[in-house]
Design a protein around this motif. Sequence first.
Motif, short mmCIF file in Angstrom:
data_model
loop_
_atom_site.label_atom_id
_atom_site.label_comp_id
_atom_site.label_asym_id
_atom_site.label_seq_id
_atom_site.Cartn_x
_atom_site.Cartn_y
_atom_site.Cartn_z
N MET A 1 -6.78 -0.24 -3.59
CA MET A 1 -5.86 1.46 -3.63
C MET A 1 -7.01 1.88 -4.00
O MET A 1 -6.22 3.28 -3.85
N ALA A 2 -7.67 2.36 -5.58
CA ALA A 2 -8.51 2.58 -6.17
C ALA A 2 -9.74 3.80 -5.32
O ALA A 2 -9.94 5.04 -5.19
N TYR A 3 -10.09 2.23 -4.49
CA TYR A 3 -10.87 2.85 -3.39
C TYR A 3 -10.39 4.61 -2.18
O TYR A 3 -11.01 5.19 -2.10
N GLU B 1 0.94 -1.31 0.02
CA GLU B 1 -0.35 -0.18 -0.10
C GLU B 1 0.81 1.53 -0.14
O GLU B 1 0.68 2.02 -1.10
N GLU B 2 2.32 1.09 1.02
CA GLU B 2 2.89 2.37 0.52
C GLU B 2 3.26 3.14 -0.42
O GLU B 2 3.10 3.99 -0.73
N VAL B 3 3.89 1.32 -0.86
CA VAL B 3 4.82 1.84 -2.25
C VAL B 3 3.52 2.20 -3.69
O VAL B 3 3.80 2.62 -4.37
N PHE B 4 2.58 1.61 -3.68
CA PHE B 4 1.99 2.79 -4.33
C PHE B 4 1.13 3.36 -3.99
O PHE B 4 0.90 4.47 -5.84
N GLU B 5 1.08 4.96 -3.25
CA GLU B 5 1.11 5.52 -2.63
C GLU B 5 2.02 6.50 -3.15
O GLU B 5 1.47 7.27 -3.79
N HIS B 6 3.12 5.96 -2.96
CA HIS B 6 4.04 6.82 -3.02
C HIS B 6 5.00 6.84 -4.95
O HIS B 6 5.23 7.87 -6.03
#
Length: 259
Positions: free
Chosen positions: A45-47, A15-20
């Motif tokens: 993650m889209a949600y 999740e952290e990787v996706f956000e960054h």
Amino acid sequence: MSTTAPYYHSTGKEEEVFEHACRNKIPILLKGPTGTGKSRFVEYMAYKLNKKLLTISCHEETSSTDLVGRFILKGAETTWLDGPLTTAVKEGFIIYLDEIAEARPDVIVAIHSLTDHRRELFVDKLGKTFKAHEDFMLVASFNPGYQRGFKELKPSTRQRFVALTFNYPEADHETEILVNETKLEGSVAKKLVAIGGKIRNLTELGLTETVSTRLLVDAGKLIHSGLPKRLSVRVAVNEPLTDDPEVLAALNDLSDLLI
């Protein structure tokens, strides 16, 4: 967009990787076997990021035209219809290319300029270049073990993404997923997970694919709806894995002992 968060059990820092990656406008490649939660993760993650998601399930006939758009006849006139990739670029959506290696080579060519510093899409049929919206995000998935040597991504393509590897969850996590997805009792879900673990370790059977969490969820749903346990496992887990009568018999014998 769904008003209910898709269920997803985080197993690390994904999740952290996706956000960054999203913050830095870097495309993401999700690697791993089928049924390990890649698509669910993107939905989650889209949600979480409150972004609209467009998903394309790639196959051998998927072409750049399918993604970019085409001219269509509307009455007596010819009009242009944006494809999902063009729409996502213009509107700032997340586009998810599921199993990107299955698509035709021209799809990879079409996305190259979106996966580097340019972040732009050239539509040759219109003779136009579209700069990606600030919120545009490109996500792709890839199963490295499937038809190895035939459906590979070139290094020049892979190195345009940050990558996350997905694998089968630990037994406790997978049991929790099954309980949440199927409403099974924990003891039954645990037995299904044990069956999945045993089959995954039977490398001598030569299975092209092994038991995904998705198959276990399907079996769990059948059991919860009242289908006998052994029959549920046979039709939802064992039968989809092989057509070889001897291998199928071995899988049935194993699962019958554990369920």
